[in-house]
Design an enzyme around this catalytic site. Structure first.
Site, PDB file in Angstrom:
ATOM      1  N   TYR A 142      76.109  65.069  95.737  1.00 46.49           N
ATOM      2  CA  TYR A 142      77.055  66.181  95.881  1.00 46.49           C
ATOM      3  C   TYR A 142      78.234  66.051  94.924  1.00 46.49           C
ATOM      4  O   TYR A 142      78.853  67.050  94.563  1.00 46.49           O
ATOM      5  CB  TYR A 142      77.607  66.233  97.315  1.00 46.49           C
ATOM      6  N   LYS A 192      65.295  56.662  99.991  1.00 47.88           N
ATOM      7  CA  LYS A 192      64.034  56.678  99.254  1.00 47.88           C
ATOM      8  C   LYS A 192      64.025  55.466  98.328  1.00 47.88           C
ATOM      9  O   LYS A 192      64.051  55.603  97.093  1.00 47.88           O
ATOM     10  CB  LYS A 192      63.900  57.984  98.465  1.00 47.88           C
ATOM     11  N   ASP A 225      61.512  60.888 103.718  1.00 50.28           N
ATOM     12  CA  ASP A 225      60.443  61.867 103.959  1.00 50.28           C
ATOM     13  C   ASP A 225      59.667  61.510 105.229  1.00 50.28           C
ATOM     14  O   ASP A 225      59.381  62.368 106.072  1.00 50.28           O
ATOM     15  CB  ASP A 225      59.515  62.004 102.738  1.00 50.28           C
ATOM     16  N   ASP A 249      72.073  66.175 104.864  1.00 50.15           N
ATOM     17  CA  ASP A 249      72.175  67.635 104.950  1.00 50.15           C
ATOM     18  C   ASP A 249      70.857  68.202 105.470  1.00 50.15           C
ATOM     19  O   ASP A 249      70.830  69.012 106.403  1.00 50.15           O
ATOM     20  CB  ASP A 249      72.511  68.188 103.556  1.00 50.15           C
ATOM     21  N   ASP A 253      69.839  69.494 109.602  1.00 52.32           N
ATOM     22  CA  ASP A 253      69.369  70.847 109.935  1.00 52.32           C
ATOM     23  C   ASP A 253      68.058  70.754 110.708  1.00 52.32           C
ATOM     24  O   ASP A 253      67.846  71.474 111.689  1.00 52.32           O
ATOM     25  CB  ASP A 253      69.143  71.688 108.671  1.00 52.32           C
TER      26      ASP A 253
END
Ligand code: IPM
Ligand code: MG
Length: 368
Positions: A142, A192, A225, A249, A253
Protein backbone atom coordinates in the site's frame (compact mmCIF):
# COMPACT_ATOMS: atom_id res chain seq x y z
CA UNK A 1 -9.56 15.46 34.83
CA UNK A 2 -10.95 16.45 31.45
CA UNK A 3 -13.37 14.27 29.54
CA UNK A 4 -11.99 11.84 26.97
CA UNK A 5 -12.10 13.32 23.48
CA UNK A 6 -13.57 11.87 20.31
CA UNK A 7 -13.25 13.16 16.77
CA UNK A 8 -16.14 12.03 14.58
CA UNK A 9 -15.57 11.87 10.83
CA UNK A 10 -18.84 10.66 9.27
CA UNK A 11 -17.49 10.88 5.70
CA UNK A 12 -19.56 10.02 2.63
CA UNK A 13 -22.53 7.91 1.53
CA UNK A 14 -24.20 6.16 4.45
CA UNK A 15 -21.45 7.40 6.82
CA UNK A 16 -23.45 10.36 8.19
CA UNK A 17 -26.63 8.28 8.71
CA UNK A 18 -24.94 5.51 10.64
CA UNK A 19 -22.88 8.00 12.63
CA UNK A 20 -26.07 9.80 13.72
CA UNK A 21 -27.04 6.55 15.48
CA UNK A 22 -23.63 6.27 17.14
CA UNK A 23 -24.21 9.79 18.46
CA UNK A 24 -27.34 8.53 20.22
CA UNK A 25 -25.29 5.78 21.87
CA UNK A 26 -22.55 8.22 22.91
CA UNK A 27 -25.27 10.47 24.37
CA UNK A 28 -26.72 7.53 26.29
CA UNK A 29 -23.36 6.76 27.92
CA UNK A 30 -23.07 10.41 28.97
CA UNK A 31 -26.60 10.57 30.41
CA UNK A 32 -26.88 7.14 31.95
CA UNK A 33 -23.36 6.00 32.76
CA UNK A 34 -21.63 9.31 33.48
CA UNK A 35 -19.23 8.61 30.63
CA UNK A 36 -19.08 12.01 29.01
CA UNK A 37 -17.02 12.50 25.88
CA UNK A 38 -15.88 15.76 24.33
CA UNK A 39 -17.07 15.22 20.78
CA UNK A 40 -15.99 17.22 17.76
CA UNK A 41 -16.88 16.56 14.15
CA UNK A 42 -15.10 17.15 10.85
CA UNK A 43 -14.91 16.11 7.19
CA UNK A 44 -13.06 13.29 5.48
CA UNK A 45 -13.24 11.82 1.99
CA UNK A 46 -15.34 13.16 -0.86
CA UNK A 47 -17.15 15.71 1.31
CA UNK A 48 -13.80 17.14 2.41
CA UNK A 49 -12.72 17.28 -1.22
CA UNK A 50 -15.91 19.16 -2.11
CA UNK A 51 -15.22 21.79 0.55
CA UNK A 52 -11.40 22.02 0.62
CA UNK A 53 -10.15 20.36 -2.58
CA UNK A 54 -8.44 17.67 -0.50
CA UNK A 55 -9.89 14.49 1.08
CA UNK A 56 -8.30 15.38 4.42
CA UNK A 57 -7.53 18.97 5.44
CA UNK A 58 -4.33 19.53 7.44
CA UNK A 59 -6.38 20.96 10.32
CA UNK A 60 -8.43 17.76 10.48
CA UNK A 61 -5.24 15.70 10.42
CA UNK A 62 -3.87 17.77 13.31
CA UNK A 63 -7.10 17.29 15.31
CA UNK A 64 -6.97 13.54 14.72
CA UNK A 65 -3.47 13.48 16.22
CA UNK A 66 -4.68 15.22 19.38
CA UNK A 67 -7.86 13.36 20.33
CA UNK A 68 -8.12 10.17 22.34
CA UNK A 69 -9.91 8.34 19.52
CA UNK A 70 -11.24 8.94 16.02
CA UNK A 71 -14.53 7.43 14.82
CA UNK A 72 -14.93 7.24 11.07
CA UNK A 73 -18.03 6.38 9.00
CA UNK A 74 -17.08 5.63 5.39
CA UNK A 75 -15.48 7.36 2.42
CA UNK A 76 -16.00 7.38 -1.34
CA UNK A 77 -18.72 7.33 -3.96
CA UNK A 78 -19.22 7.27 -7.74
CA UNK A 79 -19.14 11.06 -7.87
CA UNK A 80 -15.43 10.91 -7.06
CA UNK A 81 -14.43 8.00 -9.31
CA UNK A 82 -12.75 10.18 -11.89
CA UNK A 83 -10.76 12.38 -9.52
CA UNK A 84 -7.00 12.36 -9.69
CA UNK A 85 -5.57 9.49 -7.62
CA UNK A 86 -3.90 11.90 -5.17
CA UNK A 87 -7.20 13.45 -4.06
CA UNK A 88 -9.50 10.42 -4.15
CA UNK A 89 -11.59 10.01 -0.96
CA UNK A 90 -9.63 6.85 0.01
CA UNK A 91 -6.43 8.92 0.19
CA UNK A 92 -7.91 10.74 3.19
CA UNK A 93 -8.35 7.49 5.07
CA UNK A 94 -4.92 6.20 4.07
CA UNK A 95 -3.33 9.45 5.24
CA UNK A 96 -4.99 9.12 8.66
CA UNK A 97 -3.76 5.53 9.00
CA UNK A 98 -0.22 6.39 7.91
CA UNK A 99 0.32 9.67 9.80
CA UNK A 100 -1.23 8.34 13.01
CA UNK A 101 0.92 5.22 12.47
CA UNK A 102 -2.03 2.89 13.09
CA UNK A 103 -0.16 -0.28 12.32
CA UNK A 104 -2.47 -2.89 13.87
CA UNK A 105 -5.90 -3.22 12.29
CA UNK A 106 -8.20 -5.46 14.32
CA UNK A 107 -11.05 -6.94 12.30
CA UNK A 108 -13.23 -9.34 14.23
CA UNK A 109 -15.41 -11.73 12.24
CA UNK A 110 -18.12 -12.89 14.52
CA UNK A 111 -21.26 -14.75 13.63
CA UNK A 112 -24.29 -13.53 15.55
CA UNK A 113 -26.56 -16.40 16.57
CA UNK A 114 -29.64 -14.68 15.23
CA UNK A 115 -27.99 -14.30 11.83
CA UNK A 116 -26.28 -17.63 11.20
CA UNK A 117 -28.75 -18.35 8.37
CA UNK A 118 -27.41 -15.39 6.43
CA UNK A 119 -24.05 -16.89 5.66
CA UNK A 120 -23.52 -18.38 2.23
CA UNK A 121 -21.90 -21.29 4.08
CA UNK A 122 -23.70 -24.05 5.97
CA UNK A 123 -24.93 -23.08 9.39
CA UNK A 124 -22.74 -25.54 11.31
CA UNK A 125 -19.63 -24.14 9.59
CA UNK A 126 -20.28 -20.60 10.85
CA UNK A 127 -22.47 -20.83 13.96
CA UNK A 128 -20.54 -19.45 16.92
CA UNK A 129 -17.65 -18.27 14.73
CA UNK A 130 -15.43 -15.72 16.46
CA UNK A 131 -12.11 -14.94 14.87
CA UNK A 132 -9.91 -11.86 14.86
CA UNK A 133 -7.88 -10.79 11.87
CA UNK A 134 -4.95 -8.53 12.69
CA UNK A 135 -3.97 -6.76 9.50
CA UNK A 136 -0.76 -4.74 9.23
CA UNK A 137 -2.02 -1.33 8.12
CA UNK A 138 0.76 1.17 7.51
CA UNK A 139 3.25 -0.55 5.26
CA UNK A 140 3.58 -3.24 2.59
CA UNK A 141 2.47 -2.74 -0.98
CA UNK A 142 0.00 0.00 0.00
CA UNK A 143 2.83 2.39 0.78
CA UNK A 144 6.07 0.86 -0.61
CA UNK A 145 8.32 2.83 -2.96
CA UNK A 146 8.96 2.89 -5.86
CA UNK A 147 5.41 3.12 -7.11
CA UNK A 148 3.73 4.70 -10.09
CA UNK A 149 2.96 4.28 -13.74
CA UNK A 150 6.04 4.82 -15.90
CA UNK A 151 6.78 4.62 -19.59
CA UNK A 152 9.12 1.91 -20.86
CA UNK A 153 9.69 2.16 -24.60
CA UNK A 154 6.24 2.56 -26.00
CA UNK A 155 4.27 0.89 -23.26
CA UNK A 156 3.26 1.88 -19.74
CA UNK A 157 4.33 -0.08 -16.68
CA UNK A 158 2.45 -0.05 -13.35
CA UNK A 159 4.70 -0.44 -10.31
CA UNK A 160 4.04 -1.09 -6.63
CA UNK A 161 6.48 -2.38 -4.08
CA UNK A 162 5.93 -4.83 -1.26
CA UNK A 163 8.33 -3.79 1.50
CA UNK A 164 8.48 -4.74 5.17
CA UNK A 165 11.10 -3.97 7.80
CA UNK A 166 11.75 -6.34 10.70
CA UNK A 167 10.41 -3.82 13.21
CA UNK A 168 7.18 -3.35 11.24
CA UNK A 169 6.59 -7.09 11.27
CA UNK A 170 7.60 -7.52 14.91
CA UNK A 171 5.25 -4.86 16.28
CA UNK A 172 2.14 -6.18 14.54
CA UNK A 173 3.09 -9.73 15.54
CA UNK A 174 3.21 -8.55 19.17
CA UNK A 175 -0.28 -7.05 18.82
CA UNK A 176 -1.56 -10.40 17.54
CA UNK A 177 0.08 -12.43 20.32
CA UNK A 178 -1.18 -10.04 22.99
CA UNK A 179 -4.74 -10.36 21.67
CA UNK A 180 -4.48 -14.14 21.44
CA UNK A 181 -3.55 -14.32 25.11
CA UNK A 182 -6.88 -12.66 25.95
CA UNK A 183 -8.76 -15.01 23.60
CA UNK A 184 -8.03 -18.66 22.74
CA UNK A 185 -4.25 -18.33 22.72
CA UNK A 186 -3.76 -19.26 19.05
CA UNK A 187 -2.16 -17.25 16.24
CA UNK A 188 -1.95 -18.23 12.58
CA UNK A 189 0.39 -16.07 10.51
CA UNK A 190 -0.29 -15.81 6.76
CA UNK A 191 2.08 -14.74 3.97
CA UNK A 192 3.47 -16.08 0.69
CA UNK A 193 6.90 -17.22 1.81
CA UNK A 194 6.89 -19.64 -1.13
CA UNK A 195 7.14 -16.78 -3.65
CA UNK A 196 8.00 -13.53 -1.84
CA UNK A 197 11.14 -12.55 0.07
CA UNK A 198 9.01 -10.24 2.20
CA UNK A 199 7.02 -13.35 3.08
CA UNK A 200 10.16 -15.24 4.11
CA UNK A 201 11.17 -12.35 6.37
CA UNK A 202 7.61 -12.12 7.73
CA UNK A 203 7.64 -15.80 8.72
CA UNK A 204 11.13 -15.52 10.28
CA UNK A 205 10.33 -12.43 12.35
CA UNK A 206 6.97 -13.75 13.59
CA UNK A 207 8.75 -16.95 14.64
CA UNK A 208 11.51 -15.01 16.43
CA UNK A 209 9.07 -12.82 18.34
CA UNK A 210 7.11 -15.93 19.26
CA UNK A 211 10.14 -17.80 20.58
CA UNK A 212 11.52 -14.84 22.50
CA UNK A 213 8.33 -13.45 24.07
CA UNK A 214 5.21 -15.53 23.42
CA UNK A 215 6.11 -19.21 23.45
CA UNK A 216 2.98 -19.85 25.58
CA UNK A 217 0.82 -18.95 22.55
CA UNK A 218 0.21 -21.61 19.87
CA UNK A 219 1.64 -20.37 16.55
CA UNK A 220 1.09 -21.77 13.06
CA UNK A 221 1.93 -20.49 9.57
CA UNK A 222 -0.02 -20.74 6.33
CA UNK A 223 0.42 -19.46 2.82
CA UNK A 224 -2.21 -16.78 2.36
CA UNK A 225 -3.90 -18.56 -0.55
CA UNK A 226 -4.25 -21.75 1.49
CA UNK A 227 -5.45 -19.54 4.35
CA UNK A 228 -8.28 -18.23 2.16
CA UNK A 229 -9.20 -21.81 1.33
CA UNK A 230 -9.12 -22.89 5.00
CA UNK A 231 -11.18 -19.85 6.00
CA UNK A 232 -14.02 -21.00 3.77
CA UNK A 233 -13.56 -24.70 4.52
CA UNK A 234 -13.54 -24.62 8.33
CA UNK A 235 -13.13 -21.10 9.74
CA UNK A 236 -13.54 -22.21 13.35
CA UNK A 237 -9.99 -23.66 13.29
CA UNK A 238 -8.73 -20.06 13.66
CA UNK A 239 -8.52 -17.72 16.64
CA UNK A 240 -6.23 -14.80 15.70
CA UNK A 241 -4.86 -14.44 12.15
CA UNK A 242 -1.97 -12.02 11.58
CA UNK A 243 -1.13 -10.94 8.06
CA UNK A 244 0.15 -8.08 5.91
CA UNK A 245 -1.70 -5.10 4.55
CA UNK A 246 -2.87 -6.45 1.19
CA UNK A 247 -3.55 -10.04 2.24
CA UNK A 248 -5.33 -8.64 5.27
CA UNK A 249 -7.53 -6.48 3.06
CA UNK A 250 -8.63 -9.54 1.06
CA UNK A 251 -8.87 -12.04 3.89
CA UNK A 252 -10.85 -9.70 6.12
CA UNK A 253 -13.51 -9.18 3.43
CA UNK A 254 -13.69 -12.93 3.00
CA UNK A 255 -13.95 -13.49 6.75
CA UNK A 256 -16.57 -10.75 7.09
CA UNK A 257 -18.79 -12.33 4.49
CA UNK A 258 -18.56 -15.73 6.21
CA UNK A 259 -20.62 -14.23 8.98
CA UNK A 260 -23.30 -13.25 6.46
CA UNK A 261 -23.34 -9.71 7.70
CA UNK A 262 -20.80 -7.29 6.33
CA UNK A 263 -23.04 -4.51 7.66
CA UNK A 264 -22.38 -5.72 11.19
CA UNK A 265 -18.63 -5.78 11.50
CA UNK A 266 -16.54 -3.15 13.27
CA UNK A 267 -12.80 -2.54 13.22
CA UNK A 268 -10.14 -0.86 15.31
CA UNK A 269 -6.87 0.54 13.99
CA UNK A 270 -4.35 0.97 16.76
CA UNK A 271 -0.91 2.55 17.02
CA UNK A 272 1.65 3.14 19.73
CA UNK A 273 0.57 4.44 23.17
CA UNK A 274 0.24 8.22 23.56
CA UNK A 275 1.45 10.16 26.61
CA UNK A 276 -1.75 9.35 28.49
CA UNK A 277 -1.16 5.63 27.90
CA UNK A 278 -4.02 5.26 25.40
CA UNK A 279 -3.09 3.91 21.99
CA UNK A 280 -3.47 6.16 18.96
CA UNK A 281 -6.73 4.85 17.60
CA UNK A 282 -9.26 5.04 14.80
CA UNK A 283 -12.47 3.02 14.75
CA UNK A 284 -14.52 2.35 11.64
CA UNK A 285 -17.02 -0.14 10.23
CA UNK A 286 -15.61 -2.68 7.76
CA UNK A 287 -18.32 -1.82 5.21
CA UNK A 288 -17.99 0.99 2.70
CA UNK A 289 -20.06 4.07 1.88
CA UNK A 290 -22.81 2.11 0.03
CA UNK A 291 -23.76 5.02 -2.26
CA UNK A 292 -26.63 2.98 -3.76
CA UNK A 293 -28.63 3.21 -0.52
CA UNK A 294 -27.25 6.45 0.93
CA UNK A 295 -29.75 8.94 2.30
CA UNK A 296 -32.66 6.49 2.32
CA UNK A 297 -32.61 5.39 5.96
CA UNK A 298 -31.89 1.81 4.88
CA UNK A 299 -28.33 1.46 6.16
CA UNK A 300 -27.46 -0.82 9.04
CA UNK A 301 -25.85 1.26 11.82
CA UNK A 302 -24.66 -1.79 13.79
CA UNK A 303 -21.10 -2.00 12.39
CA UNK A 304 -20.51 1.63 13.31
CA UNK A 305 -22.12 1.20 16.75
CA UNK A 306 -19.96 -1.87 17.40
CA UNK A 307 -16.93 0.18 16.34
CA UNK A 308 -17.76 2.52 19.21
CA UNK A 309 -17.93 -0.56 21.47
CA UNK A 310 -14.39 -1.38 20.35
CA UNK A 311 -13.40 2.19 21.27
CA UNK A 312 -14.83 1.68 24.75
CA UNK A 313 -12.77 -1.50 25.09
CA UNK A 314 -9.45 -0.59 23.48
CA UNK A 315 -9.17 3.18 24.03
CA UNK A 316 -11.10 3.79 27.23
CA UNK A 317 -10.53 0.59 29.17
CA UNK A 318 -14.29 0.09 29.57
CA UNK A 319 -14.57 -3.55 28.60
CA UNK A 320 -17.67 -3.97 30.77
CA UNK A 321 -19.45 -1.10 28.99
CA UNK A 322 -18.38 -2.54 25.61
CA UNK A 323 -19.91 -5.88 26.68
CA UNK A 324 -23.11 -4.05 27.64
CA UNK A 325 -23.36 -2.44 24.19
CA UNK A 326 -22.59 -5.69 22.37
CA UNK A 327 -25.25 -7.49 24.41
CA UNK A 328 -27.78 -4.76 23.61
CA UNK A 329 -27.08 -5.29 19.90
CA UNK A 330 -27.49 -9.07 20.27
CA UNK A 331 -30.76 -8.54 22.16
CA UNK A 332 -32.23 -6.37 19.42
CA UNK A 333 -31.27 -8.94 16.78
CA UNK A 334 -32.65 -11.78 18.86
CA UNK A 335 -35.91 -9.82 19.15
CA UNK A 336 -36.11 -10.00 15.35
CA UNK A 337 -35.31 -6.42 14.35
CA UNK A 338 -33.72 -6.28 10.92
CA UNK A 339 -32.48 -3.50 8.69
CA UNK A 340 -32.98 -4.08 4.95
CA UNK A 341 -29.56 -5.73 4.46
CA UNK A 342 -30.53 -8.52 6.86
CA UNK A 343 -33.87 -9.52 5.44
CA UNK A 344 -34.24 -13.18 4.63
CA UNK A 345 -37.16 -15.02 3.12
CA UNK A 346 -39.32 -14.61 6.23
CA UNK A 347 -40.92 -11.45 4.86
CA UNK A 348 -40.34 -9.42 8.03
CA UNK A 349 -40.56 -5.73 7.23
CA UNK A 350 -37.31 -3.87 7.73
CA UNK A 351 -36.68 -1.18 10.31
CA UNK A 352 -34.95 2.04 9.34
CA UNK A 353 -31.46 3.10 10.34
CA UNK A 354 -32.80 5.34 13.10
CA UNK A 355 -35.32 2.77 14.34
CA UNK A 356 -32.44 0.34 14.76
CA UNK A 357 -30.46 2.96 16.68
CA UNK A 358 -33.43 3.73 18.92
CA UNK A 359 -34.01 0.05 19.61
CA UNK A 360 -30.40 -0.38 20.70
CA UNK A 361 -30.73 2.63 23.03
CA UNK A 362 -33.88 1.04 24.50
CA UNK A 363 -32.02 -2.25 24.95
CA UNK A 364 -29.25 -0.35 26.74
CA UNK A 365 -31.85 1.22 29.02
CA UNK A 366 -33.13 -2.26 29.84
CA UNK A 367 -29.68 -3.23 31.14
CA UNK A 368 -29.83 -0.68 33.95
C1 IPM B 1 -10.50 -1.33 3.80
C2 IPM B 1 -10.75 -0.67 2.48
C3 IPM B 1 -9.62 0.31 2.22
C4 IPM B 1 -8.35 -0.48 2.04
C5 IPM B 1 -9.84 1.28 1.05
C6 IPM B 1 -11.13 2.05 1.20
C7 IPM B 1 -8.68 2.22 0.88
O1 IPM B 1 -10.90 -1.62 1.47
O2 IPM B 1 -10.39 -0.61 4.81
O3 IPM B 1 -10.42 -2.55 3.82
O4 IPM B 1 -8.04 -0.98 0.94
O5 IPM B 1 -7.62 -0.62 3.02
MG1 MG C 1 -10.94 -3.62 2.17
Amino acid sequence: MSNPSLLILPGDGIGPEVMAEVRKIIGWYGDKRGLVFDVSEDLVGGCAYDKHGTPLHDDTMAKAQEVDAVLLGAVGGPKYDNLDFSVKPERGLLRLRKEMDLYANLRPAQCFDALSDFSSLKKDVVAGLDIMIVRELTSGVYFGEPRGIIKEGNERVGINTQRYTESEIARVARSAFELARKRNNKVCSMEKANVMESGILWRDVVTEVHQAEYSDVELSHMYADAGAMQLTRWPKQFDVIVTDNLFGDLLSDLAAMLTGSLGMLPSASLGAPMENGRPKALYEPVHGSAPDIAGQGKANPIACILSFAMALRYSFDKGDEADRLEKAVEKVLADGLRTADLLGAEGVSPVSTSEMGDAIVAALDATL
